[in-house]
Design a protein around this motif. Structure first.
Motif, PDB file in Angstrom:
ATOM      1  N   PHE A 170       0.839  -1.195   0.000  1.00  0.00           N
ATOM      2  CA  PHE A 170       0.000   0.000   0.000  1.00  0.00           C
ATOM      3  C   PHE A 170       0.875   1.248   0.000  1.00  0.00           C
ATOM      4  N   ASP A 171       0.536   2.180  -0.897  1.00  0.00           N
ATOM      5  CA  ASP A 171       1.120   3.514  -0.874  1.00  0.00           C
ATOM      6  C   ASP A 171       0.112   4.432  -0.198  1.00  0.00           C
ATOM      7  N   LEU A 172       0.437   4.866   0.998  1.00  0.00           N
ATOM      8  CA  LEU A 172      -0.479   5.701   1.776  1.00  0.00           C
ATOM      9  C   LEU A 172      -0.148   7.176   1.573  1.00  0.00           C
ATOM     10  N   PRO A 173      -1.097   8.047   1.913  1.00  0.00           N
ATOM     11  CA  PRO A 173      -0.867   9.490   1.718  1.00  0.00           C
ATOM     12  C   PRO A 173       0.367   9.983   2.470  1.00  0.00           C
ATOM     13  N   LYS A 174       0.909  11.093   1.965  1.00  0.00           N
ATOM     14  CA  LYS A 174       2.068  11.707   2.586  1.00  0.00           C
ATOM     15  C   LYS A 174       1.653  12.862   3.499  1.00  0.00           C
ATOM     16  N   ILE A 175       2.457  13.053   4.537  1.00  0.00           N
ATOM     17  CA  ILE A 175       2.327  14.209   5.411  1.00  0.00           C
ATOM     18  C   ILE A 175       3.667  14.931   5.375  1.00  0.00           C
ATOM     19  N   LYS A 176       3.663  16.169   4.915  1.00  0.00           N
ATOM     20  CA  LYS A 176       4.901  16.941   4.769  1.00  0.00           C
ATOM     21  C   LYS A 176       5.939  16.169   3.959  1.00  0.00           C
ATOM     22  N   ASN A 177       5.472  15.582   2.868  1.00  0.00           N
ATOM     23  CA  ASN A 177       6.317  14.851   1.910  1.00  0.00           C
ATOM     24  C   ASN A 177       6.904  13.554   2.458  1.00  0.00           C
ATOM     25  N   VAL A 178       6.378  13.075   3.580  1.00  0.00           N
ATOM     26  CA  VAL A 178       6.795  11.789   4.147  1.00  0.00           C
ATOM     27  C   VAL A 178       5.593  10.855   4.137  1.00  0.00           C
ATOM     28  N   SER A 179       5.745   9.672   3.577  1.00  0.00           N
ATOM     29  CA  SER A 179       4.636   8.729   3.485  1.00  0.00           C
ATOM     30  C   SER A 179       4.221   8.238   4.870  1.00  0.00           C
ATOM     31  N   ALA A 180       2.921   8.191   5.097  1.00  0.00           N
ATOM     32  CA  ALA A 180       2.406   7.575   6.316  1.00  0.00           C
ATOM     33  C   ALA A 180       2.550   6.064   6.210  1.00  0.00           C
ATOM     34  N   THR A 181       2.780   5.412   7.340  1.00  0.00           N
ATOM     35  CA  THR A 181       2.968   3.955   7.357  1.00  0.00           C
ATOM     36  C   THR A 181       2.133   3.346   8.476  1.00  0.00           C
ATOM     37  N   LEU A 187     -10.659  -4.757  12.284  1.00  0.00           N
ATOM     38  CA  LEU A 187     -11.650  -5.134  11.281  1.00  0.00           C
ATOM     39  C   LEU A 187     -13.047  -4.868  11.829  1.00  0.00           C
ATOM     40  N   VAL A 188     -13.860  -4.132  11.052  1.00  0.00           N
ATOM     41  CA  VAL A 188     -15.255  -3.876  11.396  1.00  0.00           C
ATOM     42  C   VAL A 188     -16.094  -4.321  10.204  1.00  0.00           C
ATOM     43  N   ASN A 189     -16.829  -5.414  10.389  1.00  0.00           N
ATOM     44  CA  ASN A 189     -17.554  -6.060   9.289  1.00  0.00           C
ATOM     45  C   ASN A 189     -16.536  -6.429   8.196  1.00  0.00           C
ATOM     46  N   ASP A 190     -16.661  -5.905   6.989  1.00  0.00           N
ATOM     47  CA  ASP A 190     -15.693  -6.211   5.937  1.00  0.00           C
ATOM     48  C   ASP A 190     -14.793  -5.024   5.629  1.00  0.00           C
ATOM     49  N   THR A 191     -14.701  -4.101   6.573  1.00  0.00           N
ATOM     50  CA  THR A 191     -13.854  -2.920   6.376  1.00  0.00           C
ATOM     51  C   THR A 191     -12.709  -2.926   7.373  1.00  0.00           C
ATOM     52  N   ILE A 192     -11.501  -2.757   6.861  1.00  0.00           N
ATOM     53  CA  ILE A 192     -10.328  -2.583   7.709  1.00  0.00           C
ATOM     54  C   ILE A 192     -10.174  -1.092   7.989  1.00  0.00           C
ATOM     55  N   TYR A 193     -10.205  -0.727   9.259  1.00  0.00           N
ATOM     56  CA  TYR A 193      -9.851   0.629   9.667  1.00  0.00           C
ATOM     57  C   TYR A 193      -8.413   0.584  10.165  1.00  0.00           C
ATOM     58  N   PHE A 194      -7.587   1.473   9.639  1.00  0.00           N
ATOM     59  CA  PHE A 194      -6.179   1.440  10.015  1.00  0.00           C
ATOM     60  C   PHE A 194      -5.702   2.823  10.452  1.00  0.00           C
ATOM     61  N   LEU A 195      -4.694   2.809  11.296  1.00  0.00           N
ATOM     62  CA  LEU A 195      -3.942   4.005  11.634  1.00  0.00           C
ATOM     63  C   LEU A 195      -2.615   3.971  10.904  1.00  0.00           C
ATOM     64  N   ILE A 215      -6.197   8.206   9.654  1.00  0.00           N
ATOM     65  CA  ILE A 215      -6.997   6.993   9.729  1.00  0.00           C
ATOM     66  C   ILE A 215      -7.524   6.736   8.322  1.00  0.00           C
ATOM     67  N   GLY A 216      -7.601   5.459   7.965  1.00  0.00           N
ATOM     68  CA  GLY A 216      -8.073   5.123   6.631  1.00  0.00           C
ATOM     69  C   GLY A 216      -8.852   3.830   6.629  1.00  0.00           C
ATOM     70  N   THR A 217      -9.416   3.517   5.471  1.00  0.00           N
ATOM     71  CA  THR A 217     -10.207   2.300   5.318  1.00  0.00           C
ATOM     72  C   THR A 217      -9.728   1.511   4.110  1.00  0.00           C
ATOM     73  N   ILE A 218      -9.791   0.184   4.262  1.00  0.00           N
ATOM     74  CA  ILE A 218      -9.432  -0.754   3.202  1.00  0.00           C
ATOM     75  C   ILE A 218     -10.536  -1.790   3.111  1.00  0.00           C
ATOM     76  N   ASP A 219     -10.977  -2.099   1.907  1.00  0.00           N
ATOM     77  CA  ASP A 219     -11.966  -3.156   1.691  1.00  0.00           C
ATOM     78  C   ASP A 219     -11.282  -4.505   1.872  1.00  0.00           C
ATOM     79  N   LEU A 220     -11.756  -5.300   2.822  1.00  0.00           N
ATOM     80  CA  LEU A 220     -11.114  -6.577   3.125  1.00  0.00           C
ATOM     81  C   LEU A 220     -11.125  -7.520   1.929  1.00  0.00           C
ATOM     82  N   LYS A 221     -12.219  -7.540   1.176  1.00  0.00           N
ATOM     83  CA  LYS A 221     -12.360  -8.516   0.090  1.00  0.00           C
ATOM     84  C   LYS A 221     -11.515  -8.169  -1.127  1.00  0.00           C
ATOM     85  N   THR A 222     -11.402  -6.875  -1.428  1.00  0.00           N
ATOM     86  CA  THR A 222     -10.640  -6.467  -2.612  1.00  0.00           C
ATOM     87  C   THR A 222      -9.235  -5.990  -2.273  1.00  0.00           C
ATOM     88  N   MET A 223      -8.959  -5.773  -0.987  1.00  0.00           N
ATOM     89  CA  MET A 223      -7.679  -5.249  -0.527  1.00  0.00           C
ATOM     90  C   MET A 223      -7.308  -3.958  -1.254  1.00  0.00           C
TER      91      MET A 223
END
Length: 276
Positions: A170-181, A187-195, A215-223
């Motif tokens: 996963f390429d996550l958004p950047k904060i001040k030109n540094v990628s978040a990791t 897991l909530v139902n079929d949604t991954i909530y991540f920090l 904070i972000g979300t990822i679809d568990l089934k499609t990743m």
């Protein structure tokens, strides 16, 4: 992503550098990456119980010696705790039975070695910061804050005979030109909530300047990544647990790793509401 509200809910005295938490039955179970205790905090009574995971457990362990517990999840009636794997002494996995208080400890180093070999992750790049188990599949969240920036979900069937790992980067958004990791996920139902946090460092061992968290979300089934929003410009949030859920909003509790020896931890509440 939906509207959110982040507030400081309360402070726990007696635990520092909180790196993961689980809410269960009006209690918070917390780990610290500096400590060899599991912490049980009763929200109604505001009492903290320290459960030693090793002999002569300490609250603040020297960086080179610490087990570096970074991931905790609830599996049935057991809590599963993981060391990050970022050094040889950070390969411990613990099972804590909530009903009985029984603790089982093992070394997960052989599993980490399989992961490193299969996905060409060097010894100093592996950094497991979150996990959950769903339908006998175990999901590890690899924080890509090393030089190669390999930020990924690694998963496999949780059975002794079938450990065919898969990896999705996963390429996550950047904060001040540094990628978040990744720093944690639930897991909530079929949604991954991540920090995920952005930290100005290319080392899994050395801390850097904290640039904020999302904070972000990822679809568990499609990743696939389905949304994200920055929730702080100063906090390195490393723990996420489901608190409450209704039709139009979802509440999480968060903890923060301050990279400090001070034995106090702030617990935040994050409310996410539907756009409607």
């Amino acid at each position: 992503m939906e509207k959110f509200q982040l507030t400081l809910l309360f402070k726990i005295i007696g635990i520092g550098s909180a790196s993961g938490l689980v809410y269960h039955d009006e209690k918070l179970y917390l780990i610290s990456d500096n400590s060899a205790f599991l912490y049980e905090y009763s929200i109604p009574t505001e009492k903290l119980n320290k459960i030693p995971l090793v002999e002569n457990a300490q609250d603040n362990i020297a960086k080179k010696d610490k087990p570096d517990f970074e991931a905790i999840t609830l599996k049935g009636n057991d809590l599963v705790l993981l060391g990050s794997g970022s050094t040889q002494n950070r390969n411990m996995i613990c099972n804590y039975s909530i009903p009985t208080g029984k603790i089982q400890k093992n070394d997960i180093g052989s599993i980490y070695q399989i992961i490193k070999q299969k996905f060409s992750i060097t010894d100093d790049e592996l950094n497991i910061e979150g996990l959950f188990v769903d339908d006998n599949t175990i999901y590890f969240f690899q924080r890509g804050n090393g030089a190669s920036g390999k930020n990924a979900i690694i998963f496999a069937k949780d059975t002794p005979t079938d450990q065919k790992f898969e990896l999705v980067s996963f390429d996550l958004p950047k904060i001040k030109n540094v990628s978040a990791t990744f720093t944690d996920a639930v897991l909530v139902n079929d949604t991954i909530y991540f920090l995920a946090s952005a930290e100005d460092t290319t080392s899994t061992y050395l801390d850097g300047e904290v640039l904020g968290s999302i904070i972000g979300t990822i679809d568990l089934k499609t990743m696939t990544l389905t949304g994200s929003v920055q929730i702080s410009a100063t906090n390195k949030f490393e723990g996420l647990t489901l608190y409450k859920q209704s039709k139009n909003e979802i509440e999480f509790l968060l903890c923060e790793d301050t990279d400090s020896d001070v034995l106090e931890s702030d617990i935040y509440k994050l409310v996410i509401r539907d756009k409607a």
